[in-house]
Design an enzyme around this catalytic site. Structure first.
Site, mmCIF file in Angstrom:
data_model
loop_
_atom_site.group_PDB
_atom_site.id
_atom_site.type_symbol
_atom_site.label_atom_id
_atom_site.label_comp_id
_atom_site.label_asym_id
_atom_site.label_seq_id
_atom_site.Cartn_x
_atom_site.Cartn_y
_atom_site.Cartn_z
ATOM 1 N N GLY A 236 0.871 -1.189 -0.145
ATOM 2 C CA GLY A 236 0.013 0.341 -0.400
ATOM 3 C C GLY A 236 1.039 1.362 -0.003
ATOM 4 N N GLY A 237 1.653 1.188 -0.638
ATOM 5 C CA GLY A 237 3.009 1.981 -0.776
ATOM 6 C C GLY A 237 2.381 3.213 -1.455
ATOM 7 C CG ASP A 261 -1.235 1.199 -3.907
ATOM 8 O OD1 ASP A 261 -2.409 1.443 -2.930
ATOM 9 O OD2 ASP A 261 -0.437 2.310 -2.780
ATOM 10 C CG PHE A 283 -3.566 -4.257 1.426
ATOM 11 C CD1 PHE A 283 -5.089 -3.945 1.734
ATOM 12 C CD2 PHE A 283 -3.018 -2.769 1.590
ATOM 13 C CE1 PHE A 283 -5.732 -2.918 1.885
ATOM 14 C CE2 PHE A 283 -3.797 -1.795 1.751
ATOM 15 C CZ PHE A 283 -5.076 -1.418 1.844
ATOM 16 N NE ARG A 298 5.407 7.740 7.099
ATOM 17 C CZ ARG A 298 6.634 8.335 7.064
ATOM 18 N NH1 ARG A 298 6.953 7.292 6.627
ATOM 19 N NH2 ARG A 298 6.177 8.659 8.081
ATOM 20 C CG HIS A 302 -4.467 5.459 9.574
ATOM 21 N ND1 HIS A 302 -4.490 7.182 10.254
ATOM 22 C CD2 HIS A 302 -4.784 4.785 8.257
ATOM 23 C CE1 HIS A 302 -4.139 7.489 8.874
ATOM 24 N NE2 HIS A 302 -4.296 6.283 8.123
#
Length: 396
Positions: A236-237, A261, A283, A298, A302
């Protein structure tokens, strides 16, 4: 005397901390100084003044969003290089907006300290410059457009759902309010996706890289030094800004660097330009890279409620090599007693747009344990910054 003495003491403490920040700058001292300044303002304001400040935050944000759209800050910065200010009449000519509207919008900007007014001319400052860079120019309109329609309806959503916390991404407040959740909305708005990518790339500029906080040497002892192995997978970069920074500083480390991603996000990112392997991947599906030394996330977890985070973590654990692979998570770890306002506010935002969560240390431990992981360490340079969590599989 009972009022003056605490203020006098706080002012002295602020002065001492300001000298410390000037002589030995550090993220921790900077955070503490800002906290003290907030305490001073709170101590000086009357309760009514505090309430009025809260009431009139929404029009400030709306005015700022409009000024950025008009390109006013860019004009001020351009003229600053020529050491001249810009009048409201001139701004109206540059933008095509009504001169009286310009005056009313710019009253808010000068009151916020985003520029100054001198001899009827607006003058740029360093904060004006920041608003012309991606973090302001792209971040403010993107986050405003993404969140405000939902946040304006959040009280109604919570009321109609008996004040239960949102727990499902597909039934988030944003989905209820506008018909789409965060990534659906971004995926259907290419211009907003572009702004979002730009903002994500810029928002950590000027801050220590997470691998300056985390002791990278922990990863070196057993790393396999073969060209066909993967050292780090950035899951997920986005468009690889973290990996490019990592490669510049730690390019000597063994193994490949892989950026993952969604295909729509990494479109236009070439492996040659990024200096890393670029791979389209969701992901939520099985992790195709097996046995990497590091699986790096990163600001990912959240965004999501616990059940989806568990799914992401379990698919990652299934690809890990026992006693070799590590998961590195960069996210906020909230204090249980006094989290900073920005983190507490961000928690409400993430709850609104995708039923996400800013988690405390206890919540992180519970979440990771539920996916078969334990925390090997947590590193942080300042309470106002993201933490780095290292997690490893639980061995039986």
């Amino acid at each position: 005397m009972t009022i003056v003495m605490p203020l006098y003491s706080l002012v002295n403490r602020i002065g001492a901390m300001a000298l410390e920040v000037a002589s030995e700058p550090s993220p921790q001292a900077h955070f503490e100084l800002l906290q003290m300044i907030d305490q001073l303002r709170s101590a000086v304001e009357t309760p009514t003044e505090t309430v009025l400040c809260l009431i009139y935050q929404p029009p400030q944000n709306a005015a700022l969003r409009t000024v950025i759209e008009l390109g006013i800050f860019a004009v001020l910065v351009e003229k600053r290089h020529r050491e001249t200010g810009v009048s409201a009449t001139q701004l109206a000519e540059y933008t095509g907006a009504d001169p009286d509207l310009i005056v009313r919008l710019m009253r808010v900007m000068t009151a916020l300290g985003l520029c100054s007014l001198s001899s009827e001319a607006y003058v740029a400052s360093e904060k004006t410059v920041a608003l012309t860079q991606p973090i302001g120019r792209d971040g403010i309109p993107c986050i405003y457009d993404l969140t405000v329609p939902t946040l304006s309806k959040l009280p109604e959503y919570l009321r109609s759902h008996d004040y239960a916390k949102p727990q499902e991404y597909t039934h988030s407040p944003m989905k209820w309010a506008v018909g789409q959740s965060q990534f659906e909305w971004l995926g259907s708005n290419q211009q907003q996706q572009t702004l979002f990518n730009s903002y994500m790339a810029s928002r950590r500029e000027g801050r220590p890289m997470c691998f300056n906080t985390y002791p990278v040497e922990r990863l070196l002892g057993h790393a396999v030094p073969f060209e066909d192995t993967v050292f780090l997978v950035n899951i997920g970069g986005n468009q690889g800004h973290d990996l490019r920074n990592f490669r510049r500083e730690y390019g000597h480390l063994p193994g490949k660097l892989t950026l993952q991603d969604l295909p729509s996000v990494i479109e236009g990112v070439s492996s040659r330009d990024a200096g890393v392997q670029v791979m389209g991947y969701s992901f939520l599906g099985p992790q195709p890279v097996k046995g990497a030394r590091v699986y790096y996330f990163r600001a990912i977890f959240h965004d999501w409620p616990d059940d989806i985070c568990q799914q992401i973590l379990r698919t990652t654990v299934s690809a890990m090599a026992q006693d070799y692979s590590r998961i590195i998570i960069v996210d906020f770890v909230l204090s249980d007693t006094k989290p900073p306002l920005m983190q507490a506010s961000l928690d409400i935002q993430m709850m609104s747009i995708g039923a996400g969560v800013e988690r405390s240390e206890g919540q992180w431990r519970d979440l990771l344990h539920s996916a078969g992981l334990r925390i090997a360490g947590i590193w942080n340079q300042s309470p106002g910054m993201e933490s780095v969590i290292e997690a490893v599989p639980i061995t039986t």
